[in-house]
Every structure is written in C-alpha cells, then in structure tokens.
Design a protein around this motif. Sequence first.
Motif, short mmCIF file in Angstrom:
data_model
loop_
_atom_site.label_atom_id
_atom_site.label_comp_id
_atom_site.label_asym_id
_atom_site.label_seq_id
_atom_site.Cartn_x
_atom_site.Cartn_y
_atom_site.Cartn_z
N ARG A 189 2.36 1.74 -3.47
CA ARG A 189 1.35 2.26 -4.39
C ARG A 189 1.13 3.76 -4.15
N HIS A 190 1.05 4.17 -2.91
CA HIS A 190 0.85 5.58 -2.57
C HIS A 190 2.03 6.43 -3.04
N GLN A 191 3.26 5.88 -2.95
CA GLN A 191 4.47 6.61 -3.32
C GLN A 191 4.80 6.50 -4.81
N GLY A 192 4.02 5.71 -5.56
CA GLY A 192 4.30 5.53 -6.98
C GLY A 192 5.47 4.59 -7.23
N LYS A 193 5.76 3.74 -6.26
CA LYS A 193 6.85 2.76 -6.38
C LYS A 193 6.23 1.37 -6.51
N TYR B 116 -2.85 -6.84 -8.78
CA TYR B 116 -1.55 -6.87 -9.46
C TYR B 116 -1.55 -8.04 -10.44
N TYR C 87 0.84 -1.20 0.00
CA TYR C 87 0.00 0.00 0.00
C TYR C 87 0.88 1.26 0.00
N TRP D 105 8.96 -6.81 -11.78
CA TRP D 105 9.46 -5.78 -10.86
C TRP D 105 10.53 -6.38 -9.94
N LEU E 36 3.42 -2.48 -10.96
CA LEU E 36 2.20 -1.87 -11.51
C LEU E 36 0.98 -2.51 -10.86
N SER E 37 0.04 -1.67 -10.48
CA SER E 37 -1.21 -2.17 -9.89
C SER E 37 -2.36 -1.40 -10.51
#
Length: 76
Positions: free
Chosen positions: A30-34, A47, A27, A55, A37-38
Amino acid sequence: MTTIATRTLLTVAEAAELMRVPVNTLYAFRHQGKGPLSAKVGRRVVYREADVLAWLDAQFAAEEAARARRDGEVSR
C-alpha cells in the motif's frame, strides 16, 4: 453498479490470509502503490475481496506470460 453492501470487505489481516502473505507485506504494498486496491474507511484499511482475487489473477497471468517469453527464447 454493485453497491458496497453486496461486496465482501476484508481487513488487512483477512486479505493477507487470503493472499498467504504477512500483514506487513500488504502495508508495504500500500505504501509503495503496489498490490490490490485498498481504501481507508475511518481509521481502517479495507480491501474488496473481488479486487484481491483480481490482483492475484493478474499476478498469475503476468507470470504465465513471462514464462512463455522465457520458454520461447530458449527454444529459438
């Protein structure tokens, strides 16, 4: 192009288990853009298994490259 029906979709919990990290780490990624891909499907984050594995492969490749650079600097 491969359709979604032929790909394996993973829940956050399944992706976290595959990656051996806590669910909260995914989570945060995903919030940090790291991270892998989701996508949101309805209210769920999913995912593609292939994206998670790609990845992870990229993380290992980056670590190998960094290690090679460090080893090259030490032997100079």
